[in-house]
Design an enzyme around this catalytic site. Structure first.
Site, PDB file in Angstrom:
ATOM      1  N   ASP A 186      -6.246  -4.939   2.938  1.00 43.33           N
ATOM      2  CA  ASP A 186      -5.285  -3.906   3.605  1.00 43.33           C
ATOM      3  C   ASP A 186      -4.950  -2.707   2.599  1.00 43.33           C
ATOM      4  O   ASP A 186      -4.821  -2.968   1.388  1.00 43.33           O
ATOM      5  CB  ASP A 186      -3.794  -4.581   3.507  1.00 43.33           C
ATOM      6  CG  ASP A 186      -3.916  -5.705   4.981  1.00 43.33           C
ATOM      7  OD1 ASP A 186      -4.081  -4.943   6.073  1.00 43.33           O
ATOM      8  OD2 ASP A 186      -3.205  -6.768   4.634  1.00 43.33           O
ATOM      9  N   ASP A 305      -6.521  -6.257  12.664  1.00 40.60           N
ATOM     10  CA  ASP A 305      -5.227  -6.626  12.182  1.00 40.60           C
ATOM     11  C   ASP A 305      -4.176  -5.797  12.442  1.00 40.60           C
ATOM     12  O   ASP A 305      -3.150  -5.884  11.667  1.00 40.60           O
ATOM     13  CB  ASP A 305      -5.380  -6.859  10.382  1.00 40.60           C
ATOM     14  CG  ASP A 305      -4.529  -7.747  10.231  1.00 40.60           C
ATOM     15  OD1 ASP A 305      -3.825  -8.554  10.606  1.00 40.60           O
ATOM     16  OD2 ASP A 305      -3.854  -7.379   8.896  1.00 40.60           O
TER      17      ASP A 305
END
Length: 819
Positions: A186, A305
């Protein structure tokens, strides 16, 4: 988020000649080993990366004394949350170095343990009805009998027993798993952007070490190769800037076909909220970077995601050279299990992309027997296709794959009783799926995630800044293009615009724009938005000066005038506000052509001025010849009529512009989720702080304002505006928000009968049901939209528009906007 440095001086005993020597490091924080001023190994305890291999077999010619440096970060794999992973970071948290050792690694014992692990998993998981489970169990038992732990010379015989069972092959019809090394990182989440740069370096240098130490994994026809899959051009750019030596190694392995850039976008953006143009720029910047740096564009889009996928994405993908898509996030659905793992996804224009969800429902597998069996059992498209993906490796800085994962899967490459496992590539997987695709089903429309609906509304300031910065960059490009067309000497600000676009695209990462990130990330994001605003305003001014500079120069004897620009592709007639230093604000009705400008000297007189009048009961009526409205003392709409048709929009006894407060206590994901049961806690906002008062009495504009108390200590102040000739009512709303675990909405019940509401999405619109007939309908109790949602029947409809909101809902006859 600080880092500290350890200097490590090592001296390897001469008696360890011929042995494999590791430097072992265990700490709470993530670390990086540096050697000769270059990063050489990432260290993450949670990612099973706790050692750096100094030598595979110590030779006399190798240095026995050396100096390493370890950079240690004061955060764990998932940040530094206080009490739980998603809690705010604990500023007082301590991080501990628990082990720093020089050790001999016994590879024979390690290989024996991996053999036993695979056999015991087969024995436990294949089931009593499967002959192979007993075969594995008895083989493991024989190995224990043969192996004498005090005598290493017995180890080869034990390993031969395991090799015999692993060499027994499958039949041709066995399912094939395409295993791909993977490291999802991320770009910001429970850590700031700056920490992500270090996470990328730690993970990617670890992958490079694996590629170096596994030379047998090269791709020739059906042989195996070690492949690591990474994406997000922004992360490559970070590593290129901060770790040039590592980046050069990555380029080498990209050229060899082992390090595969996929994804095609600048960051792994949110799949719902960015505008159509922003999504195009994500692909443009990503594909351009991959082409410039690696000589290739991506043919697969990987977005594993994010919190749902717009129905416009297939068209955008096809337009950007991508016809394949991979994700797994819909396995998180809270209500309905998605019915496919391999299928065609069709967008709103009919564009189709081949789509695959890894049936293991994860992008962080560990190469275990259990995961292989789950992948086959869980596959919802058995019979249609016989191949699927398995993504393995620790993510978010965990370093991706490990040697143990690779060694497990080597033993399962073609072993009777287990699916066939091959280390593969995205292209190889999708090429096989394309050949098998004749019987695949098609899913039409959005891929809606039945979870994390709160991310459409969380962190309202970020949502507002995103929308406004998208508009700023649009306007700069329109005006700069017109300036170039008019004056070839004008320099189009291409490099400046690319820098500003990349800042905006970075903030559209799927934990930043949705608001599911820590405060430090929000502060960084707001700073980037400020930069875009400031630089965008300067570029806009330069374009306007080039385009209209002569018109802005005052001329002797000329009437004072105002330059008005229209950057939208249709002619607009609107009331504008003119402000001058030390003078009161004035209004003017102007008409400006499409993508053009007008010089306003004498404002247009309205065909019918706005009439505003206050009733004895405190209500206010406004009319402009197009629509007529009535507001009660609390600012609620009791009537909204089209003047020509006399058609009333508000049902009898109902109030539109009704604020409502709900409890917001989700099961776990606080910033992400709003649960369906919040609808049972609705409380109308009816505490009046200041009743409705007329603020502009009519003419070109009529308006009235009021204030309400919301919850314990919050306020709403609203000015309701009706302009001359305007077919809509404007609500300028200021909320001073001080509530916790509350959700504020504004509702508009309308007198329109339709089974579907229409919502704007990127470059188009989408219909969703107004009813909850099925669980699929009910799961959409809170949805996303862009600038409008509409409920229409033949010849009549009502729309709610907004300039900075994304969360919405429509049920029965009520349109709601989540504030």
């Amino acid at each position: 988020w600080e880092t500290c440095w350890f200097k490590v001086e090592l001296s390897i005993p001469p008696a360890w000649a011929g042995r494999e020597v590791h430097f072992v490091w265990e700490s709470d924080g993530e670390g990086m080993v540096w050697r000769d001023a270059q990063p050489v190994q990432g260290l993450t305890k949670e990612g099973e990366k706790t050692s750096y291999i100094l030598t595979k077999s110590l030779k006399e010619s190798e240095p026995h004394s050396l100096t390493l440096y370890v950079e240690l970060a004061c955060n764990g794999l998932f940040g530094a949350g206080k009490g739980s992973m998603i809690a705010p970071p604990d500023p007082d948290r301590r991080f501990t170095l628990s082990k720093a050792e020089l050790v001999v690694f016994n590879r024979n014992v390690y290989e024996l343990l991996v053999d036993l692990e695979i056999l015991l998993d087969m024995a436990k998981l294949l089931g009593e009805e499967n002959q192979r489970s007993f075969h594995a169990l008895y083989t493991a038992n024989q190995m224990i009998n043969v192996c004498d732990v005090t005598d290493p010379s017995t180890f080869p015989a034990a390993r031969d027993l395991a090799a015999a069972i692993f060499s027994q092959r499958n039949g041709e019809s066995q399912h094939t798993i395409h295993a791909m090394g993977h490291c999802h990182i991320d770009s910001a989440w429970l850590w700031p952007y700056e920490e992500t740069i270090r996470k990328c370096a730690r993970s990617w240098v670890t992958a490079v070490r694996l590629m170096e130490s596994n030379p047998e994994f090269t791709f020739t026809c059906s042989q195996l190769r070690l492949t690591s899959v990474f994406w997000q051009a922004q992360q490559f750019e970070w590593v290129r800037s901060w770790y040039p030596g590592l980046y050069a190694q990555i380029q080498h392995f990209v050229a060899k076909g082992q390090f595969i850039p996929v994804g095609g976008t600048w960051v792994e953006m949110d799949g719902n909220l960015p505008s159509g143009e922003s999504m195009v720029r994500q692909f443009l910047q990503g594909q351009r970077f991959f082409q410039e740096q690696f000589g290739q564009i991506c043919s697969e889009f990987w977005l594993p995601d994010t919190f749902g996928y717009s129905a416009q994405l297939p068209q955008l993908m096809r337009g950007c050279g991508i016809k394949r898509f991979l994700t797994q996030k819909l396995s998180w659905n809270l209500v309905n299990a998605f019915p496919h793992h391999t299928f065609f996804w069709e967008g709103i224009d009919g564009s189709r992309v081949l789509t695959h969800f890894p049936p293991g429902d994860s992008y962080g597998m560990h190469g275990r027997v259990e995961e292989m069996l789950k992948t086959v059992k869980n596959n919802k498209d058995k019979g249609r296709v016989n191949d699927s993906a398995l993504l393995f490796g620790f993510g978010d800085g965990g370093g991706g794959p490990t040697q143990t994962m690779l060694d497990r899967m080597k033993r399962m490459s073609d072993t009777d009783g287990l699916p066939r496992v091959q280390i593969s590539t995205p292209d190889r997987l999708f090429s096989v799926l394309e050949r098998e695709s004749s019987q695949l089903c098609t899913w039409v429309g959005e891929l809606f995630l039945e979870l994390h609906n709160g991310t459409y509304t969380t962190q309202a300031q970020i949502k507002k800044e995103n929308r406004e910065c998208e508009q700023i960059l649009h306007d700069v490009e329109v005006l700069s293009t017109l300036a170039v067309a008019r004056d070839s000497a004008f320099q189009y600000p291409a490099s400046q615009l690319q820098r500003l676009w990349r800042l905006l695209l970075l903030n559209q990462f799927h934990d930043v724009l949705p608001g599911s990130c820590i405060r430090l990330v929000v502060e960084d994001a707001l700073q980037y938005y400020s930069e875009i605003r400031s630089a965008g305003a300067q570029l806009q001014e330069e374009a306007v000066q080039s385009l209209c500079g002569d018109l802005l120069q005052p001329k002797a004897g000329s009437t004072e005038s105002t330059l008005v620009l229209n950057t939208l592709p249709w002619e607009r007639t609107e009331v504008i506000s003119r402000t001058k230093p030390a003078k009161p604000e004035t209004l003017a009705l102007v008409t400006v052509p499409s993508m053009g400008y007008a010089l306003v000297r004498e404002p247009l007189p309205p065909l019918q001025p706005v009439a505003v009048r206050k009733q004895e009961d405190g209500s206010v009526a406004m009319e402009n010849g197009v629509i007529a409205v009535c507001l009660d003392a609390m600012g609620r709409l009791t009537s909204l009529r089209l003047v020509d048709s006399e058609r009333e929009s508000i049902p009898d006894g109902c109030y539109a512009n009704q604020f409502a407060l709900f409890d917001d206590i989700p099961l776990y994901w606080d910033a992400w989720d709003v649960m369906d049961y919040h609808l049972e806690t609705r409380k109308p906002v009816i505490t009046l702080l200041r009743p409705l008062e007329i603020t502009l009495a009519g003419g070109l504009r009529g308006s009235a304002s009021f204030s309400l108390q919301v919850g314990e200590s919050s306020t709403v102040t609203q000015e309701i505006i009706l302009d001359a000739t305007c077919p809509y009512l404007r609500f300028l709303t200021q909320v001073e928000w001080k509530e916790a675990h509350k959700f504020l909405k504004v509702e508009f019940p309308v007198q329109v009968r339709s089974t579907n509401a229409t919502y704007e999405i990127q470059f188009g619109h989408l219909q969703r049901p107004m009813h909850w007939n099925t669980s699929w309908d009910w799961a959409r109790f809170e949805v996303w939209a862009h600038k409008w949602l509409d409920l229409s029947e033949h010849g009549f409809g009502v729309a709610v528009l907004n300039d900075c909101k994304y969360g919405a809902s429509a049920h029965g006859n009520v349109l709601s906007l989540s504030l």
